[in-house]
Design a protein around this motif. Structure first.
Motif, PDB file in Angstrom:
ATOM      1  N   ASP A 218      -5.178  -9.087  10.950  1.00  0.00           N
ATOM      2  CA  ASP A 218      -4.129  -9.475  10.002  1.00  0.00           C
ATOM      3  C   ASP A 218      -2.876  -8.901  10.750  1.00  0.00           C
ATOM      4  O   ASP A 218      -3.018  -7.427  10.934  1.00  0.00           O
ATOM      5  N   PRO A 219      -1.808  -9.686  10.989  1.00  0.00           N
ATOM      6  CA  PRO A 219      -0.518  -8.889  11.809  1.00  0.00           C
ATOM      7  C   PRO A 219      -0.172  -7.749  10.852  1.00  0.00           C
ATOM      8  O   PRO A 219       0.806  -6.842  11.531  1.00  0.00           O
ATOM      9  N   SER A 220      -0.178  -7.758   9.379  1.00  0.00           N
ATOM     10  CA  SER A 220       0.333  -6.577   8.687  1.00  0.00           C
ATOM     11  C   SER A 220      -0.586  -5.164   8.925  1.00  0.00           C
ATOM     12  O   SER A 220       0.067  -4.386   8.433  1.00  0.00           O
ATOM     13  N   GLN A 221      -1.773  -5.353   9.471  1.00  0.00           N
ATOM     14  CA  GLN A 221      -2.593  -4.189   9.448  1.00  0.00           C
ATOM     15  C   GLN A 221      -1.974  -3.296  10.556  1.00  0.00           C
ATOM     16  O   GLN A 221      -1.627  -3.701  11.620  1.00  0.00           O
ATOM     17  N   LYS A 222      -1.896  -1.848  10.412  1.00  0.00           N
ATOM     18  CA  LYS A 222      -1.298  -0.974  11.314  1.00  0.00           C
ATOM     19  C   LYS A 222      -2.553  -0.581  12.247  1.00  0.00           C
ATOM     20  O   LYS A 222      -3.484  -0.235  11.921  1.00  0.00           O
ATOM     21  N   ALA A 223      -2.008  -0.348  13.559  1.00  0.00           N
ATOM     22  CA  ALA A 223      -2.888   0.188  14.527  1.00  0.00           C
ATOM     23  C   ALA A 223      -2.178   0.777  15.589  1.00  0.00           C
ATOM     24  O   ALA A 223      -1.034   0.639  15.900  1.00  0.00           O
ATOM     25  N   ALA A 224      -2.942   1.677  16.435  1.00  0.00           N
ATOM     26  CA  ALA A 224      -2.213   2.541  17.390  1.00  0.00           C
ATOM     27  C   ALA A 224      -2.141   1.777  18.786  1.00  0.00           C
ATOM     28  O   ALA A 224      -1.417   1.760  19.567  1.00  0.00           O
ATOM     29  N   GLY A 225      -3.229   0.840  18.874  1.00  0.00           N
ATOM     30  CA  GLY A 225      -3.275   0.175  20.233  1.00  0.00           C
ATOM     31  C   GLY A 225      -3.158  -1.277  20.002  1.00  0.00           C
ATOM     32  O   GLY A 225      -3.025  -1.747  18.873  1.00  0.00           O
ATOM     33  N   LYS A 226      -3.103  -1.987  20.913  1.00  0.00           N
ATOM     34  CA  LYS A 226      -2.888  -3.483  21.035  1.00  0.00           C
ATOM     35  C   LYS A 226      -3.573  -4.385  21.812  1.00  0.00           C
ATOM     36  O   LYS A 226      -4.170  -3.883  22.688  1.00  0.00           O
ATOM     37  N   LEU A 227      -3.797  -5.342  21.449  1.00  0.00           N
ATOM     38  CA  LEU A 227      -4.744  -6.442  22.289  1.00  0.00           C
ATOM     39  C   LEU A 227      -4.066  -7.860  22.607  1.00  0.00           C
ATOM     40  O   LEU A 227      -3.044  -8.086  22.052  1.00  0.00           O
ATOM     41  N   MET A 228      -4.298  -8.180  23.822  1.00  0.00           N
ATOM     42  CA  MET A 228      -3.683  -9.204  24.446  1.00  0.00           C
ATOM     43  C   MET A 228      -4.645 -10.163  24.941  1.00  0.00           C
ATOM     44  O   MET A 228      -5.742  -9.673  25.599  1.00  0.00           O
ATOM     45  N   GLN A 229      -4.535 -11.331  24.923  1.00  0.00           N
ATOM     46  CA  GLN A 229      -5.233 -12.443  25.539  1.00  0.00           C
ATOM     47  C   GLN A 229      -4.653 -13.231  26.730  1.00  0.00           C
ATOM     48  O   GLN A 229      -3.529 -13.545  26.661  1.00  0.00           O
TER      49      GLN A 229
END
Length: 322
Positions: A218-229
């Protein structure tokens, strides 16, 4: 699977070579036999006096135009216009430029004006993905770098007739990435629709919570890292990749320090069930790349919709508090 493919290609090449010899050799042998009046074994062939007599050719009529002639041939030479020479067509090459971005990212600009909608393969430090050029032969991408001196190779899928005379068909571009040492990065790459995906659970996060990073989060969830495709999944047997990145020295300290659990999951689908699928992981920590190969036999199609979870393909990332 790769070895079998190479064997099949080699066999096909050998078959083509034998076929060429089969069709060429009789022509050579036949010409020698007719010219010398004997067959290949040295037997004397009977000569027919009528066949040996020269044939007289009379009243020849041209039935097709000489491609070297034109309608201007009937015009006196003094009134003829000088011939227009066509300029040789330039080779359909590829050019590229690269710019370093914050977060150890690189912006690539690829240009191949005469290769609109064509498939290309992008190579970078062992990572390979396939993309598709736009209708005008242009493409802009943002790529997570895997080295502080990032080198990218762009190779087109096909060669055009004008490429034979070109010294280089693809493009190579290099750029310095000054903040590469601040980023930990995990790459998972595979070929085809194998159903692979990366899941990163940061500092004890559970599935669906803040800190659970994957492509369906969910885009609203917070996270320190990022994922890219990366990669064009609409291509036939595309090369695809997912990249998880964690930047350690960000503006704000992470909420917690500890482990980031990295798992690789594969969904069992009607496309991959009962098949052998393969993937490769690349882990970048402190500027070093670690690779690991995976070959997996998928369950039969009765298990479609289930997921296989692989917790030991990639080592967890250990993040120290600042």
């Amino acid at each position: 699977m790769l070895n079998k493919r190479i064997v099949l290609m080699s066999a096909a090449t050998a078959a083509c070579a034998l076929g060429i010899g089969f069709f060429m050799q009789p022509t050579t042998f036949g010409s020698a036999g007719l010219a010398g009046g004997s067959d290949q074994a040295g037997l004397q062939l009977p000569q027919d006096p009528e066949l040996a007599r020269p044939i007289a050719i009379e009243k020849i009529t041209l039935t097709s135009a000489n491609p070297g002639l034109s309608e201007d041939d009937d015009i006196p030479s003094a009134q003829r216009q000088p011939a227009q020479r066509q300029s040789p067509v330039a080779a359909c090459g590829v050019t590229a430029s690269a710019t370093a971005l914050p977060g150890a990212l690189v912006a690539l600009q690829i240009s191949a004006p005469c290769r609109g909608n064509e498939r290309i393969t992008l190579h970078h430090q062992g990572m390979m993905v396939t993309e598709t050029l736009g209708p005008d032969g242009q493409l802009e991408l943002v790529i997570p770098a895997l080295s502080s001196t990032a080198t990218f190779i762009i190779a087109p899928a096909t060669l055009t007739p004008t490429d034979a005379a070109a010294a280089a068909v693809g493009a190579v571009v290099q750029v310095a990435v000054p903040d590469m040492a601040e980023v930990d990065r995990v790459v998972l790459q595979w070929s085809g629709n194998s159903g692979f995906e990366i899941h990163a659970r940061e500092f004890g996060a559970q599935y669906g919570e803040n800190g659970h990073v994957w492509h369906g989060a969910d885009p609203s969830q917070k996270a320190a890292g990022k994922l890219m495709q990366l990669g064009d999944a609409t291509q036939l047997v595309p090369r695809l990749a997912e990249i998880y990145s964690f930047q350690r020295n960000q503006g704000e300290a992470p909420a917690a320090a500890g482990d980031i659990e990295i798992s690789v999951e594969a969904e069992i689908t009607e496309i991959n069930c009962g098949r052998e699928i393969a993937a490769q992981s690349l882990r970048v920590v402190a500027g070093r790349i670690q690779t690991r190969d995976l070959v997996l036999n998928m369950p039969d199609c009765t298990a479609s919709g289930d997921f296989l979870v692989l917790n030991n393909l990639v080592e967890n990332l250990k993040i120290a508090a600042r």
